[in-house]
Scaffold this motif. Structure first.
Motif, mmCIF file in Angstrom:
data_model
loop_
_atom_site.group_PDB
_atom_site.id
_atom_site.type_symbol
_atom_site.label_atom_id
_atom_site.label_comp_id
_atom_site.label_asym_id
_atom_site.label_seq_id
_atom_site.Cartn_x
_atom_site.Cartn_y
_atom_site.Cartn_z
ATOM 1 N N VAL A 1 0.846 -1.191 0.000
ATOM 2 C CA VAL A 1 0.000 0.000 0.000
ATOM 3 C C VAL A 1 0.881 1.242 0.000
ATOM 4 C CG1 VAL A 1 -1.707 1.298 1.317
ATOM 5 C CG2 VAL A 1 -1.906 -1.183 1.152
ATOM 6 N N ILE A 2 1.917 1.240 0.794
ATOM 7 C CA ILE A 2 2.838 2.381 0.845
ATOM 8 C C ILE A 2 3.586 2.491 -0.481
ATOM 9 C CG2 ILE A 2 4.899 3.315 1.952
ATOM 10 C CD1 ILE A 2 3.898 2.101 4.565
ATOM 11 N N GLY A 3 3.998 1.386 -1.034
ATOM 12 C CA GLY A 3 4.688 1.391 -2.324
ATOM 13 C C GLY A 3 3.794 1.928 -3.428
ATOM 14 N N ASP A 4 2.526 1.506 -3.424
ATOM 15 C CA ASP A 4 1.579 2.002 -4.432
ATOM 16 C C ASP A 4 1.334 3.501 -4.266
ATOM 17 O OD1 ASP A 4 1.361 -0.531 -5.476
ATOM 18 O OD2 ASP A 4 -0.536 -0.992 -4.461
ATOM 19 N N ALA A 5 1.264 3.956 -3.018
ATOM 20 C CA ALA A 5 1.045 5.380 -2.759
ATOM 21 C C ALA A 5 2.243 6.189 -3.235
ATOM 22 C CB ALA A 5 0.787 5.612 -1.274
ATOM 23 N N LEU A 6 3.445 5.719 -2.965
ATOM 24 C CA LEU A 6 4.645 6.421 -3.420
ATOM 25 C C LEU A 6 4.733 6.438 -4.944
ATOM 26 C CD1 LEU A 6 7.302 5.207 -0.813
ATOM 27 C CD2 LEU A 6 6.258 7.472 -1.013
ATOM 28 N N LYS A 7 4.364 5.314 -5.551
ATOM 29 C CA LYS A 7 4.381 5.240 -7.014
ATOM 30 C C LYS A 7 3.371 6.230 -7.601
ATOM 31 C CE LYS A 7 4.080 1.924 -10.770
ATOM 32 N NZ LYS A 7 3.835 0.527 -11.162
ATOM 33 N N ALA A 8 2.203 6.325 -6.999
ATOM 34 C CA ALA A 8 1.179 7.260 -7.466
ATOM 35 C C ALA A 8 1.659 8.708 -7.295
ATOM 36 C CB ALA A 8 -0.123 7.038 -6.713
ATOM 37 N N MET A 9 2.289 9.011 -6.168
ATOM 38 C CA MET A 9 2.800 10.365 -5.950
ATOM 39 C C MET A 9 3.891 10.693 -6.963
ATOM 40 S SD MET A 9 2.659 11.016 -1.782
ATOM 41 C CE MET A 9 4.369 11.255 -1.700
ATOM 42 N N ARG A 10 4.739 9.730 -7.249
ATOM 43 C CA ARG A 10 5.796 9.944 -8.247
ATOM 44 C C ARG A 10 5.192 10.229 -9.619
ATOM 45 N NH1 ARG A 10 8.923 6.905 -11.925
ATOM 46 N NH2 ARG A 10 11.073 7.622 -12.038
ATOM 47 N N THR A 11 4.166 9.457 -9.956
ATOM 48 C CA THR A 11 3.488 9.659 -11.236
ATOM 49 C C THR A 11 2.870 11.056 -11.309
ATOM 50 O OG1 THR A 11 3.011 7.293 -11.378
ATOM 51 C CG2 THR A 11 1.689 8.749 -12.757
ATOM 52 N N VAL A 12 2.244 11.491 -10.220
ATOM 53 C CA VAL A 12 1.633 12.818 -10.191
ATOM 54 C C VAL A 12 2.700 13.901 -10.354
ATOM 55 C CG1 VAL A 12 0.441 14.483 -8.702
ATOM 56 C CG2 VAL A 12 -0.402 12.137 -8.892
ATOM 57 N N LEU A 13 3.811 13.753 -9.667
ATOM 58 C CA LEU A 13 4.886 14.736 -9.769
ATOM 59 C C LEU A 13 5.456 14.797 -11.189
ATOM 60 C CD1 LEU A 13 6.752 14.179 -6.374
ATOM 61 C CD2 LEU A 13 5.320 16.125 -7.041
#
Length: 73
Positions: free
Chosen positions: A3-15
């Motif tokens: 879940v944390i990995g997916d959240a970080l991946k999503a934040m990276r994608t947004v950035l």
């Protein structure tokens, strides 16, 4: 951890998407500036061509007019 990995991946994608949008915005502004300069150059060229056309048409009209007799006194 996934879940944390997916959240970080999503934040990276947004950035990354935000950076891409910023770059596209800068490119659009640059294109807009170039287009404005092109429009100004087009207007100036149109004015110059119009003046040249007027000179040419005036010269052609002057050649077509019959010579008027001069009054000498």
């Amino acid at each position: 951890m996934s879940v944390i990995g997916d959240a970080l991946k999503a934040m990276r994608t947004v950035l990354l998407m935000q950076e891409d949008l910023r770059m596209m915005k800068d490119a659009a502004h640059a294109q807009s500036d170039r287009l404005a300069r092109l429009a100004e150059a087009h207007g100036a060229l149109r004015d110059r061509v119009s003046r040249l056309e007027g000179i040419i048409e005036g010269a052609a009209m002057a050649r077509r007019m019959p010579d008027q007799p001069r009054i000498e006194g």
